[in-house]
Design an enzyme around this catalytic site. Structure first.
Site, PDB file in Angstrom:
ATOM      1  N   SER A  55       0.861  -1.261   0.408  1.00 56.71           N
ATOM      2  CA  SER A  55       0.006   0.120  -0.019  1.00 56.71           C
ATOM      3  C   SER A  55       0.880   1.576  -0.399  1.00 56.71           C
ATOM      4  O   SER A  55       0.387   2.259   0.120  1.00 56.71           O
ATOM      5  CB  SER A  55      -0.771  -0.156   1.133  1.00 56.71           C
ATOM      6  OG  SER A  55      -0.427  -0.259   2.895  1.00 56.71           O
ATOM      7  N   ARG A  79      -7.318  -1.559 -19.565  1.00 55.61           N
ATOM      8  CA  ARG A  79      -8.363  -2.332 -19.053  1.00 55.61           C
ATOM      9  C   ARG A  79      -7.840  -2.470 -17.128  1.00 55.61           C
ATOM     10  O   ARG A  79      -8.200  -2.617 -16.569  1.00 55.61           O
ATOM     11  CB  ARG A  79      -7.614  -3.817 -19.483  1.00 55.61           C
ATOM     12  CG  ARG A  79      -8.445  -4.328 -20.827  1.00 55.61           C
ATOM     13  CD  ARG A  79      -8.343  -5.494 -21.305  1.00 55.61           C
ATOM     14  NE  ARG A  79      -9.027  -6.386 -19.962  1.00 55.61           N
ATOM     15  CZ  ARG A  79      -8.969  -8.117 -20.311  1.00 55.61           C
ATOM     16  NH1 ARG A  79      -7.573  -8.884 -21.338  1.00 55.61           N
ATOM     17  NH2 ARG A  79      -9.191  -8.734 -19.364  1.00 55.61           N
ATOM     18  N   ARG A 185       2.131  -7.871 -17.579  1.00 55.40           N
ATOM     19  CA  ARG A 185       2.089  -6.867 -19.761  1.00 55.40           C
ATOM     20  C   ARG A 185       4.122  -7.300 -19.924  1.00 55.40           C
ATOM     21  O   ARG A 185       4.156  -7.142 -21.375  1.00 55.40           O
ATOM     22  CB  ARG A 185       1.830  -5.922 -19.995  1.00 55.40           C
ATOM     23  CG  ARG A 185       0.705  -5.584 -19.813  1.00 55.40           C
ATOM     24  CD  ARG A 185      -0.285  -6.028 -20.505  1.00 55.40           C
ATOM     25  NE  ARG A 185      -1.677  -6.084 -20.171  1.00 55.40           N
ATOM     26  CZ  ARG A 185      -2.445  -6.121 -20.998  1.00 55.40           C
ATOM     27  NH1 ARG A 185      -3.131  -7.122 -21.834  1.00 55.40           N
ATOM     28  NH2 ARG A 185      -3.966  -5.676 -20.797  1.00 55.40           N
TER      29      ARG A 185
END
Length: 238
Positions: A55, A79, A185
């Site tokens: 976080s 996306r 990716r």
């Protein structure tokens, strides 16, 4: 493809360390920030990675200017929803005679594929120009102001344009989302174009925060491939 790191949080690793240490300290954030050394930051960032405490990474952001990519890539990158996007609009930008498109490597590598591809793409663009001119002319003849008519024409004519159309965008992600983006990716199973984009974005991020992004990338860079029988079988090197 052209990718530039337009802006980023100053001293992102120091900020992330401050945010993480604040959770366990009586000292205020400014006091922690001022006392941090490079050695402190290095050790703490590595510890955060080992603990999986993610976080604090959300406090650091990175903004990229991206040109020369396809609308197909745009559909994929959006996306990743914990991000901000500003994209060149096909509703307001008339492509006119400056039409550019991205040819996928597999198609570019074969002369027959490329001939078919180029023909199809150029036919769609000719249809776009014809529709734009015809709709504009009809609306102006009907009494509409030309500028408004042209806007209506291009936002409707764009429906014939292919996913190969070149586009431009600005993308902002925080460091935590970038880690997730690179994880998905930079993988060999990602499509060529978005993998090349992710690799370049990661290279730029490492230039600013080398400790933070030292193990970023496809899962196989720092551990086992999670894809099971869908694995590419060729782990990437960090």
């Amino acid at each position: 493809m052209n990718v530039q790191l337009l802006a980023h949080t100053p001293e992102p690793e120091k900020l992330i360390t401050t945010a993480a240490k604040l959770c366990y300290s009586k000292t205020n954030a400014c006091g922690i920030y001022e006392k941090l050394t490079e050695e402190n930051v290095d050790k703490f960032i590595k510890m955060l990675a080992n603990l999986g405490h993610e976080s604090p990474l959300e406090h650091a952001s990175f903004t990229f200017a991206i040109d020369g990519v396809s609308r197909s890539l745009l559909a994929q990158i959006t996306r990743h929803r914990i991000a901000s996007f500003s994209v060149q609009s096909q509703r307001y930008v008339n492509l006119g005679d400056t039409f550019e498109y991205i040819t996928p490597p597999v198609i570019a590598s074969n002369s027959m594929y490329k001939e078919l591809f180029d023909e199809a793409v150029n036919e769609s663009f000719e249809a776009y120009k014809t529709l734009t001119a015809a709709i504009t002319a009809d609306l102006v003849t009907g009494g509409m102001e030309r500028k408004k008519a042209e806007k209506i024409a291009i936002e409707n004519a764009r429906a014939v344009l292919p996913n190969a159309c070149e586009t431009k965008m600005i993308v902002t992600m925080n460091a935590r989302e970038l880690m997730h983006f690179f994880n998905k990716r930079c993988c060999n199973r990602a499509q060529d174009e978005i993998r090349a984009l992710a690799d370049e974005m990661l290279r730029l991020c490492k230039g600013v925060a080398p400790i933070l992004f030292s193990h970023a990338g496809a899962p196989c860079v720092s551990g086992a491939c999670p894809e099971g029988k869908m694995s590419c079988g060729s782990p990437r090197k960090g």
